[in-house]
Motif scaffolding. Structure first.
Motif, PDB file in Angstrom:
ATOM      1  N   UNK A 190      12.363   3.856  -7.092  1.00 58.96           N
ATOM      2  CA  UNK A 190      11.392   3.292  -8.037  1.00 58.96           C
ATOM      3  C   UNK A 190      11.621   1.791  -8.207  1.00 58.96           C
ATOM      4  N   UNK A 191      10.547   1.025  -8.047  1.00 61.65           N
ATOM      5  CA  UNK A 191      10.578  -0.432  -8.231  1.00 61.65           C
ATOM      6  C   UNK A 191       9.448  -0.795  -9.192  1.00 61.65           C
ATOM      7  N   UNK A 200       6.430   9.577 -17.928  1.00 56.90           N
ATOM      8  CA  UNK A 200       7.597   9.116 -18.661  1.00 56.90           C
ATOM      9  C   UNK A 200       8.167   7.807 -18.164  1.00 56.90           C
ATOM     10  N   UNK A 201       9.381   7.521 -18.656  1.00 56.51           N
ATOM     11  CA  UNK A 201      10.066   6.282 -18.293  1.00 56.51           C
ATOM     12  C   UNK A 201      10.971   6.519 -17.086  1.00 56.51           C
ATOM     13  N   UNK A 202      10.799   5.695 -16.090  1.00 58.59           N
ATOM     14  CA  UNK A 202      11.618   5.777 -14.885  1.00 58.59           C
ATOM     15  C   UNK A 202      12.571   4.593 -14.828  1.00 58.59           C
ATOM     16  N   UNK A 203      13.737   4.838 -14.267  1.00 63.49           N
ATOM     17  CA  UNK A 203      14.728   3.781 -14.110  1.00 63.49           C
ATOM     18  C   UNK A 203      14.643   3.207 -12.695  1.00 63.49           C
ATOM     19  N   UNK A 204      14.819   1.868 -12.560  1.00 66.34           N
ATOM     20  CA  UNK A 204      14.806   1.267 -11.227  1.00 66.34           C
ATOM     21  C   UNK A 204      15.790   1.964 -10.295  1.00 66.34           C
ATOM     22  N   UNK A 205      15.347   2.282  -9.101  1.00 65.40           N
ATOM     23  CA  UNK A 205      16.191   2.960  -8.120  1.00 65.40           C
ATOM     24  C   UNK A 205      16.062   4.472  -8.143  1.00 65.40           C
ATOM     25  N   UNK A 220       0.309 -11.627  -3.253  1.00 67.34           N
ATOM     26  CA  UNK A 220      -0.382 -11.264  -4.499  1.00 67.34           C
ATOM     27  C   UNK A 220      -0.504  -9.754  -4.634  1.00 67.34           C
ATOM     28  N   UNK A 221      -0.029  -9.230  -5.758  1.00 68.28           N
ATOM     29  CA  UNK A 221      -0.130  -7.805  -6.044  1.00 68.28           C
ATOM     30  C   UNK A 221      -1.523  -7.483  -6.567  1.00 68.28           C
ATOM     31  N   UNK A 222      -2.204  -6.535  -5.914  1.00 63.21           N
ATOM     32  CA  UNK A 222      -3.538  -6.124  -6.352  1.00 63.21           C
ATOM     33  C   UNK A 222      -3.471  -4.907  -7.263  1.00 63.21           C
ATOM     34  N   UNK A 223      -2.802  -3.854  -6.786  1.00 57.71           N
ATOM     35  CA  UNK A 223      -2.664  -2.618  -7.567  1.00 57.71           C
ATOM     36  C   UNK A 223      -1.283  -2.034  -7.319  1.00 57.71           C
ATOM     37  N   UNK A 224      -0.617  -1.612  -8.393  1.00 55.18           N
ATOM     38  CA  UNK A 224       0.654  -0.929  -8.234  1.00 55.18           C
ATOM     39  C   UNK A 224       0.430   0.504  -7.731  1.00 55.18           C
ATOM     40  N   UNK A 225       1.370   0.992  -6.932  1.00 55.35           N
ATOM     41  CA  UNK A 225       1.296   2.382  -6.488  1.00 55.35           C
ATOM     42  C   UNK A 225       1.722   3.275  -7.654  1.00 55.35           C
ATOM     43  N   UNK A 226       0.947   4.340  -7.899  1.00 50.42           N
ATOM     44  CA  UNK A 226       1.269   5.263  -8.984  1.00 50.42           C
ATOM     45  C   UNK A 226       2.231   6.335  -8.447  1.00 50.42           C
ATOM     46  N   UNK A 227       3.324   6.504  -9.195  1.00 56.03           N
ATOM     47  CA  UNK A 227       4.394   7.396  -8.718  1.00 56.03           C
ATOM     48  C   UNK A 227       4.831   8.355  -9.821  1.00 56.03           C
ATOM     49  N   UNK A 228       5.539   9.405  -9.391  1.00 52.58           N
ATOM     50  CA  UNK A 228       6.118  10.368 -10.340  1.00 52.58           C
ATOM     51  C   UNK A 228       7.492  10.765  -9.817  1.00 52.58           C
ATOM     52  N   UNK A 229       8.374  11.255 -10.683  1.00 55.80           N
ATOM     53  CA  UNK A 229       9.726  11.633 -10.251  1.00 55.80           C
ATOM     54  C   UNK A 229       9.687  12.721  -9.188  1.00 55.80           C
TER      55      UNK A 229
END
Length: 230
Positions: A190-191, A200-205, A220-229
């Motif tokens: 996770x970055x 929820x809250x994710x920790x870096x790495x 330039x960042x357009x859209x962040x990738x949506x992730x889950x644990x």
């Protein structure tokens, strides 16, 4: 005319339109306070036409009137006898006539440049649309037929339709220099700079799985990738 005279004149015009300070005038007209200082010093000849036009619109007077009011037609606010007689008979002096002629020429030049700029924008927009249509041509031509067949036959495998969308989309993104941050289904650390948590809250790495692709264009960042644990 002195700087104080021009300043007082400008304050009177501002008062008539409900502007209380030079800073407020700067914000309303979208010009710098340095340009307003030039106007207070009677340095109209050193100001661009577009700046004067913005100020005249906010002060609700014509461009011609603004330039004449803030021009140094006579030193120290003193008009000679000939100029006084011309004023009384509403006959503009040679200096005023030359100034008004210059204003007219500048206005015409400004209008021509605005027209040319608008035409250039329309041309660029048409070129952009044409290039985009070329990249999306196969999608535009084949997608309606594929969608119709899928509606007629619900058993049609979706995998057969995906390339119709994916290929032209990939080509268009490549042309614009846009790249995916990660593919759907990828598992990676996770970055928070490039990933957005869906749960929820994710920790870096922390190990996460990509649910929706993110994109960036160069740096330039357009859209962040949506992730889950994971």
């Amino acid at each position: 005319m002195t700087t104080d005279t021009f300043t007082h004149l400008l304050q009177n015009l501002m008062q008539q339109v409900g502007i209380s300070s030079f800073k407020a005038l700067s914000r309303a007209a979208g010009v710098s306070e340095r340009q307003i200082l030039r106007l207070r010093q009677g340095k109209v000849a050193q100001m661009r036409v577009d700046i004067l036009l913005k100020l005249s619109q906010v002060l609700q007077i014509s461009l011609d009137e603004l330039v004449v009011k803030f021009s140094k037609l006579a030193p120290d606010g003193v008009l000679n006898q000939d100029n006084q007689e011309r004023k009384q008979h509403s006959v503009p002096s040679n200096t005023e006539q030359e100034l008004l002629q210059k204003i007219s020429e500048l206005k015409n030049e400004y209008e021509r440049s605005q027209l040319a700029l608008q035409q250039q924008r329309e041309t660029l927009l048409q070129e952009f649309q044409q290039q985009s249509l070329q990249h999306l041509e196969s999608l535009l031509l084949q997608w309606p037929t594929a969608a119709h067949k899928a509606a007629e036959n619900p058993q049609l495998a979706a995998i057969k339709i995906v390339p119709l969308v994916q290929k032209p989309l990939d080509k268009l993104l490549q042309q614009w220099g846009i790249e995916a941050i990660a593919s759907v289904g990828d598992e990676l650390p996770y970055d928070p700079q490039f990933h957005q948590s869906m749960e929820g809250n994710l920790q870096p790495g922390e190990r996460v799985k990509v649910r929706y692709t993110g994109y960036r264009q160069g740096d330039r960042l357009l859209y962040r990738a949506k992730v889950s644990p994971v």
